[in-house]
Write an enzyme that holds these catalytic residues in place. Structure first.
Site, PDB file in Angstrom:
ATOM      1  N   THR A   1       0.879  -1.183   0.000  1.00  0.00           N
ATOM      2  CA  THR A   1       0.000   0.000   0.000  1.00  0.00           C
ATOM      3  C   THR A   1       0.907   1.221   0.000  1.00  0.00           C
ATOM      4  OG1 THR A   1      -1.661  -1.180   1.298  1.00  0.00           O
ATOM      5  CG2 THR A   1      -1.854   1.221   1.174  1.00  0.00           C
TER       6      THR A   1
ATOM      7  N   LYS B   1      -7.193   1.653  -3.248  1.00  0.00           N
ATOM      8  CA  LYS B   1      -6.795   1.167  -1.909  1.00  0.00           C
ATOM      9  C   LYS B   1      -6.903   2.290  -0.874  1.00  0.00           C
ATOM     10  CE  LYS B   1      -4.805  -1.258   1.386  1.00  0.00           C
ATOM     11  NZ  LYS B   1      -5.390  -2.377   2.097  1.00  0.00           N
TER      12      LYS B   1
ATOM     13  N   LYS C   1       0.478   5.272   8.272  1.00  0.00           N
ATOM     14  CA  LYS C   1       1.038   5.585   6.941  1.00  0.00           C
ATOM     15  C   LYS C   1      -0.082   5.760   5.908  1.00  0.00           C
ATOM     16  CE  LYS C   1       1.870   1.898   4.762  1.00  0.00           C
ATOM     17  NZ  LYS C   1       1.394   0.928   3.808  1.00  0.00           N
TER      18      LYS C   1
HETATM   19  P1  NAP Z   1       5.392  -6.481   7.317  1.00  0.00           P
HETATM   20  O1  NAP Z   1       5.048  -7.727   8.073  1.00  0.00           O
HETATM   21  O2  NAP Z   1       6.161  -5.410   7.992  1.00  0.00           O
HETATM   22  O3  NAP Z   1       6.104  -6.932   5.950  1.00  0.00           O
HETATM   23  C1  NAP Z   1       6.865  -6.106   5.153  1.00  0.00           C
HETATM   24  C2  NAP Z   1       8.122  -6.872   4.802  1.00  0.00           C
HETATM   25  O4  NAP Z   1       8.883  -6.133   3.845  1.00  0.00           O
HETATM   26  C3  NAP Z   1       9.027  -7.077   6.036  1.00  0.00           C
HETATM   27  O5  NAP Z   1       9.325  -8.450   6.159  1.00  0.00           O
HETATM   28  C4  NAP Z   1      10.242  -6.233   5.711  1.00  0.00           C
HETATM   29  O6  NAP Z   1      11.472  -6.749   6.169  1.00  0.00           O
HETATM   30  C5  NAP Z   1      10.249  -6.233   4.206  1.00  0.00           C
HETATM   31  N1  NAP Z   1      10.973  -5.079   3.670  1.00  0.00           N
HETATM   32  C6  NAP Z   1      10.797  -3.766   3.944  1.00  0.00           C
HETATM   33  N2  NAP Z   1      11.668  -3.029   3.254  1.00  0.00           N
HETATM   34  C7  NAP Z   1      12.418  -3.898   2.535  1.00  0.00           C
HETATM   35  C8  NAP Z   1      13.480  -3.739   1.635  1.00  0.00           C
HETATM   36  N3  NAP Z   1      13.960  -2.528   1.326  1.00  0.00           N
HETATM   37  N4  NAP Z   1      14.011  -4.845   1.067  1.00  0.00           N
HETATM   38  C9  NAP Z   1      13.529  -6.065   1.387  1.00  0.00           C
HETATM   39  N5  NAP Z   1      12.520  -6.293   2.230  1.00  0.00           N
HETATM   40  C10 NAP Z   1      11.977  -5.203   2.805  1.00  0.00           C
HETATM   41  O7  NAP Z   1       4.048  -5.792   6.794  1.00  0.00           O
HETATM   42  P2  NAP Z   1       2.745  -6.471   6.155  1.00  0.00           P
HETATM   43  O8  NAP Z   1       1.671  -6.482   7.172  1.00  0.00           O
HETATM   44  O9  NAP Z   1       3.090  -7.724   5.432  1.00  0.00           O
HETATM   45  O10 NAP Z   1       2.339  -5.320   5.115  1.00  0.00           O
HETATM   46  C11 NAP Z   1       3.041  -5.123   3.904  1.00  0.00           C
HETATM   47  C12 NAP Z   1       2.323  -4.037   3.088  1.00  0.00           C
HETATM   48  O11 NAP Z   1       0.983  -4.466   2.804  1.00  0.00           O
HETATM   49  C13 NAP Z   1       2.191  -2.687   3.816  1.00  0.00           C
HETATM   50  O12 NAP Z   1       2.301  -1.638   2.900  1.00  0.00           O
HETATM   51  C14 NAP Z   1       0.795  -2.753   4.415  1.00  0.00           C
HETATM   52  O13 NAP Z   1       0.258  -1.459   4.611  1.00  0.00           O
HETATM   53  C15 NAP Z   1       0.053  -3.541   3.341  1.00  0.00           C
HETATM   54  N6  NAP Z   1      -1.110  -4.321   3.801  1.00  0.00           N
HETATM   55  C16 NAP Z   1      -1.075  -5.028   4.968  1.00  0.00           C
HETATM   56  C17 NAP Z   1      -2.196  -5.742   5.360  1.00  0.00           C
HETATM   57  C18 NAP Z   1      -2.236  -6.530   6.657  1.00  0.00           C
HETATM   58  O14 NAP Z   1      -3.337  -6.871   7.117  1.00  0.00           O
HETATM   59  N7  NAP Z   1      -1.105  -6.875   7.255  1.00  0.00           N
HETATM   60  C19 NAP Z   1      -3.340  -5.769   4.557  1.00  0.00           C
HETATM   61  C20 NAP Z   1      -3.328  -5.065   3.356  1.00  0.00           C
HETATM   62  C21 NAP Z   1      -2.209  -4.347   2.979  1.00  0.00           C
HETATM   63  P3  NAP Z   1      11.783  -7.010   7.726  1.00  0.00           P
HETATM   64  O15 NAP Z   1      11.293  -8.398   7.956  1.00  0.00           O
HETATM   65  O16 NAP Z   1      13.227  -6.824   7.883  1.00  0.00           O
HETATM   66  O17 NAP Z   1      10.968  -5.965   8.482  1.00  0.00           O
END
Ligand code: NAP
Length: 301
Positions: free
Chosen positions: A103, A178, A246
């Site tokens: 997102t 979104k 965010k």
């Molecule tokens: P998350 O668990 O923090 O996953 C993001 C992953 O990306 C982490 O494992 C992080 O690494 C990795 N990352 C960040 N920067 C990076 C880089 N430069 N190079 C390589 N890997 C990198 O978050 P999430 O909940 O999966 O959400 C991910 C996205 O989807 C966000 O934008 C969120 O707003 C969106 N989203 C989430 C949900 C939900 O319910 N969770 C639903 C819809 C949309 P690390 O492991 O080192 O932190």
């Protein structure tokens, strides 16, 4: 003879990405993965995915690259590198398709599309909704922006992860949809927290109230899936508070650009800022109920 499946690169195996990438492995796609913290990719590696040491290495070895990282700054770094060096746009093989499912900001999606086109690459922005549950079950809602040919290439991959997949228009349109989703999510979180705090203050069993009203006109995905977690004092993320902060920020900026007033969103923004600043950024968004309970405790003491 059937065509072999394209090799898919996957960057970002966090809460959402790990499950989404898992569906691609299960569907038989050769998968090359990178995540900042390698341990979060281990279950995928055990299932047959191949580890790459950087996002650029993923791009060099894949036909289609999917990213789902955290913040727009992470997207910027993954696509355009650091200090103008590296990044997926520069590292991708000619003709590759780049799909960002983070997102993120619509204008960044437009910039990625422009840069990708200039290098002979295709791109799609395709953020998702449906939470950790939807990612695990392969029932996500996927909102896509990009040209029709790029979308058609992405569609079979999306079908492994989602149940409702729609192309909204050109690059950036997925992100704009979104943002509308997140306006409804943020205001909706305030709605059920307030309803349950009100019921508790009136001496009712909040869990019973949640079960009763979830089935009526007040019902929502969040009330069904997140309210029970909050009522059980389970604040583990699902969806991180800092990610909703965010999203609210990106949505407000976009609304400012179009001159749209969103007073409900401003209330949600203030409450979530309070929660985030209070040290709950890494909790799930259901932690909003804490604020209402803290207010009650303050009123009692
Ligand atoms: P998350 O668990 O923090 O996953 C993001 C992953 O990306 C982490 O494992 C992080 O690494 C990795 N990352 C960040 N920067 C990076 C880089 N430069 N190079 C390589 N890997 C990198 O978050 P999430 O909940 O999966 O959400 C991910 C996205 O989807 C966000 O934008 C969120 O707003 C969106 N989203 C989430 C949900 C939900 O319910 N969770 C639903 C819809 C949309 P690390 O492991 O080192 O932190």
């Amino acid at each position: 003879m059937t065509q072999p499946l394209p090799t898919v690169g996957f960057v970002g195996t966090g809460i959402m990405g790990a499950s989404m990438a898992g569906h691609l492995v299960s569907a038989g796609y050769p998968l090359h993965v990178f995540n900042r913290t390698r341990s979060k990719a281990e279950p995928l590696l055990a299932a047959g995915a191949v580890w790459c040491d950087s996002a650029d290495d993923v791009a060099a070895s894949a036909d289609i690259v999917i990213t789902i990282v955290g913040m727009p700054a992470d997207v910027e770094q993954v696509y355009f590198g650091t200090n103008g060096r590296g990044g997926l746009v520069a590292a991708a093989k000619p003709g590759s398709l780049l799909i960002d499912m983070t997102t993120s900001s619509p204008t960044l999606a437009e910039r990625i599309a422009e840069a990708a086109t200039a290098r002979g690459l295709a791109s799609v922005d395709a953020p998702v909704s449906g939470g950790d549950v939807g990612a695990r079950n392969g029932t996500l809602v996927i909102m896509a922006g990009g040209d029709e040919a790029a979308y058609a290439r992405a569609l079979p991959l999306f079908e492994t992860m989602g149940k409702s997949i729609t192309r909204l228009g050109a690059a950036g349109a997925g992100q704009r949809c979104k943002l509308a989703n997140q306006v409804a999510v943020a205001v909706g979180m305030v709605a059920w927290c307030e309803a349950l705090a009100h019921a508790e203050a009136g001496g009712l069993d909040a869990s019973l109230v949640q079960q009763v009203i979830s089935g009526g006109a007040a019902g929502s995905w969040a009330m069904t899936n997140l309210a029970p977690r909050a009522l059980a004092d389970d604040f583990a993320p699902g969806f991180l508070v800092r990610h909703l902060v965010k999203d609210i920020g990106i949505a407000r900026e976009a609304a400012d650009e179009t001159g749209t007033e969103l007073p409900g969103l401003m209330v949600a923004e203030q409450l979530y800022a309070l929660l985030n600043d209070g040290g709950c950024g890494d909790e799930g968004t259901q932690a909003l109920l804490r604020l209402y309970r803290a207010a009650d405790d303050a009123a009692v003491s």
